[in-house]
Design a protein around this motif. Structure first.
Motif, PDB file in Angstrom:
ATOM      1  N   LEU A   1       0.825  -1.208   0.000  1.00  0.00           N
ATOM      2  CA  LEU A   1       0.000   0.000   0.000  1.00  0.00           C
ATOM      3  C   LEU A   1       0.856   1.253   0.000  1.00  0.00           C
ATOM      4  O   LEU A   1       0.488   2.264  -0.604  1.00  0.00           O
ATOM      5  CB  LEU A   1      -0.947  -0.005   1.204  1.00  0.00           C
ATOM      6  CG  LEU A   1      -2.046  -1.062   1.192  1.00  0.00           C
ATOM      7  CD1 LEU A   1      -2.783  -1.080   2.525  1.00  0.00           C
ATOM      8  CD2 LEU A   1      -2.998  -0.857   0.031  1.00  0.00           C
ATOM      9  N   SER A   2       1.999   1.196   0.666  1.00  0.00           N
ATOM     10  CA  SER A   2       2.904   2.343   0.685  1.00  0.00           C
ATOM     11  C   SER A   2       3.496   2.606  -0.694  1.00  0.00           C
ATOM     12  O   SER A   2       3.612   3.759  -1.119  1.00  0.00           O
ATOM     13  CB  SER A   2       4.027   2.125   1.692  1.00  0.00           C
ATOM     14  OG  SER A   2       3.510   2.024   2.985  1.00  0.00           O
ATOM     15  N   ILE A   3       3.872   1.548  -1.373  1.00  0.00           N
ATOM     16  CA  ILE A   3       4.440   1.702  -2.712  1.00  0.00           C
ATOM     17  C   ILE A   3       3.389   2.258  -3.670  1.00  0.00           C
ATOM     18  O   ILE A   3       3.699   3.054  -4.559  1.00  0.00           O
ATOM     19  CB  ILE A   3       5.019   0.357  -3.206  1.00  0.00           C
ATOM     20  CG1 ILE A   3       6.264   0.017  -2.377  1.00  0.00           C
ATOM     21  CG2 ILE A   3       5.348   0.401  -4.693  1.00  0.00           C
ATOM     22  CD1 ILE A   3       6.813  -1.371  -2.603  1.00  0.00           C
ATOM     23  N   ASN A   4       2.134   1.887  -3.485  1.00  0.00           N
ATOM     24  CA  ASN A   4       1.044   2.314  -4.360  1.00  0.00           C
ATOM     25  C   ASN A   4       0.085   3.263  -3.645  1.00  0.00           C
ATOM     26  O   ASN A   4      -1.120   3.206  -3.858  1.00  0.00           O
ATOM     27  CB  ASN A   4       0.276   1.080  -4.850  1.00  0.00           C
ATOM     28  CG  ASN A   4       1.165   0.129  -5.590  1.00  0.00           C
ATOM     29  OD1 ASN A   4       1.719   0.458  -6.619  1.00  0.00           O
ATOM     30  ND2 ASN A   4       1.335  -1.061  -5.038  1.00  0.00           N
ATOM     31  N   PHE A   5       0.600   4.151  -2.809  1.00  0.00           N
ATOM     32  CA  PHE A   5      -0.254   4.979  -1.966  1.00  0.00           C
ATOM     33  C   PHE A   5      -1.179   5.908  -2.756  1.00  0.00           C
ATOM     34  O   PHE A   5      -2.248   6.276  -2.286  1.00  0.00           O
ATOM     35  CB  PHE A   5       0.572   5.781  -0.955  1.00  0.00           C
ATOM     36  CG  PHE A   5       1.246   6.992  -1.542  1.00  0.00           C
ATOM     37  CD1 PHE A   5       0.639   8.237  -1.460  1.00  0.00           C
ATOM     38  CD2 PHE A   5       2.479   6.879  -2.161  1.00  0.00           C
ATOM     39  CE1 PHE A   5       1.267   9.350  -1.992  1.00  0.00           C
ATOM     40  CE2 PHE A   5       3.107   7.977  -2.688  1.00  0.00           C
ATOM     41  CZ  PHE A   5       2.502   9.228  -2.609  1.00  0.00           C
ATOM     42  N   GLN A   6      -0.796   6.293  -3.994  1.00  0.00           N
ATOM     43  CA  GLN A   6      -1.643   7.183  -4.780  1.00  0.00           C
ATOM     44  C   GLN A   6      -2.984   6.531  -5.114  1.00  0.00           C
ATOM     45  O   GLN A   6      -3.987   7.219  -5.284  1.00  0.00           O
ATOM     46  CB  GLN A   6      -0.970   7.601  -6.103  1.00  0.00           C
ATOM     47  CG  GLN A   6       0.223   8.480  -5.926  1.00  0.00           C
ATOM     48  CD  GLN A   6       1.529   7.688  -5.990  1.00  0.00           C
ATOM     49  OE1 GLN A   6       1.536   6.462  -5.931  1.00  0.00           O
ATOM     50  NE2 GLN A   6       2.635   8.400  -6.099  1.00  0.00           N
ATOM     51  N   ALA A   7      -3.019   5.220  -5.200  1.00  0.00           N
ATOM     52  CA  ALA A   7      -4.260   4.507  -5.522  1.00  0.00           C
ATOM     53  C   ALA A   7      -5.178   4.390  -4.306  1.00  0.00           C
ATOM     54  O   ALA A   7      -6.338   4.005  -4.453  1.00  0.00           O
ATOM     55  CB  ALA A   7      -3.934   3.111  -6.058  1.00  0.00           C
TER      56      ALA A   7
END
Length: 187
Positions: free
Chosen positions: A74-80
């Motif tokens: 989730l941190s790596i893809n936080f924009q989503a």
């Protein structure tokens, strides 16, 4: 402190006072994390109270690893996940910035000297000591304590602290009494 009170007295009166402490803590600090940690502790306390503690404890430790990996994803893809990022007080975004600011050497051996402040025990270990240390730490937590006989209260506390450590730096602060108790039970 509220978990200590409940662990020491182990009765409904202690649970009531612990909840009262958590409500006052939230009211005066507006910090949700200790409240969530206490809620997780109570749920795990109820979960562990039955039979087959060893199986439940190992299953919960594996769930913690999955939860930690989900947190990193989730941190790596936080924009989503903007609502989740706000719910975690932008910790997902800070973790993302930290992960992509690490060099290969810092990732392996630690020694990160970047500008990003972390509020996560495990990423603080990664920052200072590297992934090799973090993997050894997980090994110690999972496998060296396999034969220790924890009661259900201690197991609920340990798992709660591991989860709490994802959102706060409680496990790397020796001045925090709850940190001392965690490491005493682990080692």
């Amino acid at each position: 402190f509220s978990m200590f009170l409940f662990l020491l007295n182990k009765n409904k009166k202690a649970l009531f006072f612990s909840l009262l402490i958590m409500i006052f803590t939230f009211f005066f600090t507006r910090s949700r994390t200790p409240f969530y940690a206490f809620l997780i502790f109570v749920l795990l306390y109820i979960f562990f109270k039955g039979r087959n503690l060893k199986l439940k404890r190992m299953g919960t430790l594996y769930m913690f690893v999955l939860f930690f990996m989900l947190y990193i994803f989730l941190s790596i893809n936080f924009q989503a996940f903007p609502n989740l990022n706000v719910l975690t007080s932008w910790r997902l975004q800070f973790t993302n910035e930290f992960i992509f600011d690490l060099s290969s050497r810092e990732f392996l051996l630690g020694g990160y000297e970047g500008r990003i402040t972390l509020d996560n025990s495990f990423l603080s270990f990664l920052k200072n000591f590297g992934i090799l240390f973090l993997l050894q730490l997980f090994f110690v937590i999972f496998f060296s304590n396999k034969n220790k006989q924890f009661d259900y209260r201690e197991s609920a506390f340990l798992i709660t602290m591991l989860i709490f450590g994802i959102f706060e730096s409680v496990l790397v602060s020796p001045g925090i009494p709850v940190s001392i108790l965690f490491w005493y039970l682990i080692l």
